[in-house]
Structure formats: C-alpha cells, structure tokens
Motif scaffolding. Structure first.
Motif, PDB file in Angstrom:
ATOM      1  N   PHE A 247       9.837   7.790  13.309  1.00 51.41           N
ATOM      2  CA  PHE A 247      11.109   8.051  12.652  1.00 51.41           C
ATOM      3  C   PHE A 247      11.128   7.323  11.314  1.00 51.41           C
ATOM      4  O   PHE A 247      10.729   6.157  11.217  1.00 51.41           O
ATOM      5  N   VAL A 248      11.578   8.025  10.276  1.00 48.21           N
ATOM      6  CA  VAL A 248      11.717   7.406   8.960  1.00 48.21           C
ATOM      7  C   VAL A 248      13.144   7.633   8.467  1.00 48.21           C
ATOM      8  O   VAL A 248      13.789   8.622   8.829  1.00 48.21           O
ATOM      9  N   LYS A 249      13.635   6.713   7.655  1.00 48.67           N
ATOM     10  CA  LYS A 249      14.985   6.833   7.127  1.00 48.67           C
ATOM     11  C   LYS A 249      14.927   7.222   5.671  1.00 48.67           C
ATOM     12  O   LYS A 249      14.327   6.540   4.843  1.00 48.67           O
ATOM     13  N   SER A 250      15.532   8.362   5.356  1.00 46.81           N
ATOM     14  CA  SER A 250      15.533   8.882   3.995  1.00 46.81           C
ATOM     15  C   SER A 250      16.915   9.465   3.700  1.00 46.81           C
ATOM     16  O   SER A 250      17.455  10.227   4.514  1.00 46.81           O
ATOM     17  N   ASN A 251      17.498   9.084   2.573  1.00 40.99           N
ATOM     18  CA  ASN A 251      18.834   9.562   2.198  1.00 40.99           C
ATOM     19  C   ASN A 251      19.857   9.298   3.300  1.00 40.99           C
ATOM     20  O   ASN A 251      20.677  10.164   3.646  1.00 40.99           O
ATOM     21  N   LEU A 252      19.759   8.096   3.880  1.00 41.96           N
ATOM     22  CA  LEU A 252      20.691   7.627   4.907  1.00 41.96           C
ATOM     23  C   LEU A 252      20.609   8.420   6.214  1.00 41.96           C
ATOM     24  O   LEU A 252      21.484   8.317   7.073  1.00 41.96           O
ATOM     25  N   LYS A 253      19.565   9.194   6.364  1.00 34.46           N
ATOM     26  CA  LYS A 253      19.375   9.952   7.605  1.00 34.46           C
ATOM     27  C   LYS A 253      18.024   9.590   8.222  1.00 34.46           C
ATOM     28  O   LYS A 253      17.086   9.245   7.506  1.00 34.46           O
ATOM     29  N   ASN A 254      17.951   9.690   9.548  1.00 35.63           N
ATOM     30  CA  ASN A 254      16.691   9.458  10.253  1.00 35.63           C
ATOM     31  C   ASN A 254      15.990  10.782  10.513  1.00 35.63           C
ATOM     32  O   ASN A 254      16.607  11.734  11.017  1.00 35.63           O
TER      33      ASN A 254
ATOM     34  N   LYS B 165      12.424  12.716  12.140  1.00 31.68           N
ATOM     35  CA  LYS B 165      11.222  12.623  12.970  1.00 31.68           C
ATOM     36  C   LYS B 165      10.067  13.249  12.181  1.00 31.68           C
ATOM     37  O   LYS B 165      10.132  14.413  11.773  1.00 31.68           O
TER      38      LYS B 165
ATOM     39  N   HIS C 101       9.457  12.987   2.132  1.00 30.83           N
ATOM     40  CA  HIS C 101      10.530  12.030   2.365  1.00 30.83           C
ATOM     41  C   HIS C 101      10.307  10.802   1.493  1.00 30.83           C
ATOM     42  O   HIS C 101       9.189  10.291   1.409  1.00 30.83           O
TER      43      HIS C 101
ATOM     44  N   VAL D 274      11.083   7.005   1.279  1.00 26.69           N
ATOM     45  CA  VAL D 274      11.460   5.994   2.265  1.00 26.69           C
ATOM     46  C   VAL D 274      11.337   4.601   1.657  1.00 26.69           C
ATOM     47  O   VAL D 274      10.357   4.301   0.968  1.00 26.69           O
TER      48      VAL D 274
END
Length: 232
Positions: A133-140, A142, A167, A169
């Motif tokens: 899981f990565v967080k990009s633009n305040l969203k997680n 997969k 993404h 990150v």
C-alpha cells in the motif's frame, strides 16, 4: 511480456538447437541453458522462469528427478529422443512432449500452447499477487509488485511507475527499496530502481523498459547483466 525459458539437456548439440529456436522466437526470452539438474535447480531458485524445455535421460539425475524436487514448477515441455516416457511425462502436467530431432514447426506448435495458456490467464480474473500500500494524494493505493516498472526519485518524493498508472509518494528511495523483493528489483542509479523482469534491452549507459531509457550508474551494467542472466 515474453515467456522466460530455460533449456536443459546433457547433449550440447541438442541444447544449442533448442536454445537457438527459443532465441529466434519473438515471444520467448532465453534465461539460461544447462546440462544437468543441479545447475538448473539453482537457476530456478533465483530466476523467474515461465517455461522449461526438459530432457529426460540425463546422468546423475533425470528430468523427472529434477521436477520431483521442485516445489513450484514452471510450465514443462519435455524434449526426448524416445517416446517411451510420454505417458509418464503427462503425469507431470506437461504442456507438450517433443521428440528429437525437433523441427521448427513442431516447436512453434508447442509454444503456441504456452502462449494460449498465458492469454487465457491474463484475460481471466486478476490473480492475487504480492502488493504494497502506498499513500498518494491523501489516498491509500494497493500497488501490485509485479506491475511496477520502475521507481524514480522525485525531490522529497518517489514516483512509482506501473503498467497501468503512476503514484507520487512521500518516501526515500532507500526506504522504498527495502519494501521491494531483492530478486526482482535492482537499484541501477541513485535516482532509479527498476523491475528486472521489465527490462527489454540494455547497454553500458541505459536499460530500456518500453520507450523509457533508464540511466545506469557506472559499473551497474555488470550487476544488471548478472541479474538478467546475460553474458557480458
């Protein structure tokens, strides 16, 4: 994506013959060719292999002995001078059984079976594979490991390029590299990590993934060649 192939035959002439057919086929990539089960087993433990061209009668360990010791088997195409083993070969879920001498036409028919199976699998439901899981633009999000093409340093961020999307990150290259399987990814430059399986060609300066040319740091060509199982 090409099918990664390994050729196993204790006969040098037969091994060269099959390896040549593999190299000439546009949908195949030769990972290695070996004369015995021991070297083959070592290769299969460290490389992603989709298709195994396997002789049966070999000294010390037969082709069947090799398969009996494998937990995860690639698709198998047996290659033998005898038809006696054909029935037993299909107990191993063999894709095909080629009798020597192998003609190009018969070889291509066997390969088409492998390609058809890959196409059916690709068109079917998406298989659950390794992911992070990565967080990009305040969203997680997969992200499936096998779909990552490369990772690029981007200031205080990293940019993850996949087959479908990208993404941005907040992370360092070092910390993200630690999350990736070392047998699939290689840091080839201070600003780039590449998925080894996505590399189509390379030289002393760059690795090509699709239309992208990823720069290689000094001395990284050798590391990449070893990872891909290529001769220098």
């Amino acid at each position: 994506m090409k099918l990664n192939c390994v050729v196993v035959d204790d006969s040098t002439i037969q091994r060269i013959t099959i390896a040549k057919l593999v190299k000439e086929h546009p949908e195949l990539n030769l990972v290695g060719d070996f004369s015995n089960a021991t070297e083959t087993r070592a290769c299969l433990a460290n490389k992603k292999v989709d298709l195994l061209f396997l002789d049966i009668e070999m000294p010390v360990q037969s082709g069947f002995d090799l398969l009996d010791g494998l937990k995860n088997r690639p698709q198998i195409i047996f290659v033998s001078s005898k038809s006696d083993y054909a029935l037993r070969a299909f107990d191993y879920a063999a894709l095909d059984y080629l009798q020597k001498p192998v003609t190009k036409d018969r070889f291509n028919k066997a390969i088409q079976k492998a390609l058809d199976i890959r196409r059916i699998a690709k068109d079917g439901p998406e298989e659950e594979g390794e992911f992070i899981f990565v967080k990009s633009n305040l969203k997680n999000f997969k992200v499936y490991i096998d779909k990552i093409k490369w990772v690029e340093a981007f200031g205080d961020y990293i940019k993850i390029i996949t087959e479908d999307e990208s993404h941005l990150v907040l992370s360092t290259m070092k910390s993200f590299e630690a999350e990736l399987p070392a047998n699939k990814f290689l840091r080839v430059h201070k600003s780039y990590i590449i998925n080894i399986e996505k590399v189509e060609r390379f030289n002393s300066k760059a690795a090509e993934i699709g239309a992208a040319k990823i720069p290689l740091s000094r001395n990284k060509k050798e590391d990449l060649a070893i990872a891909l199982g290529k001769d220098q």
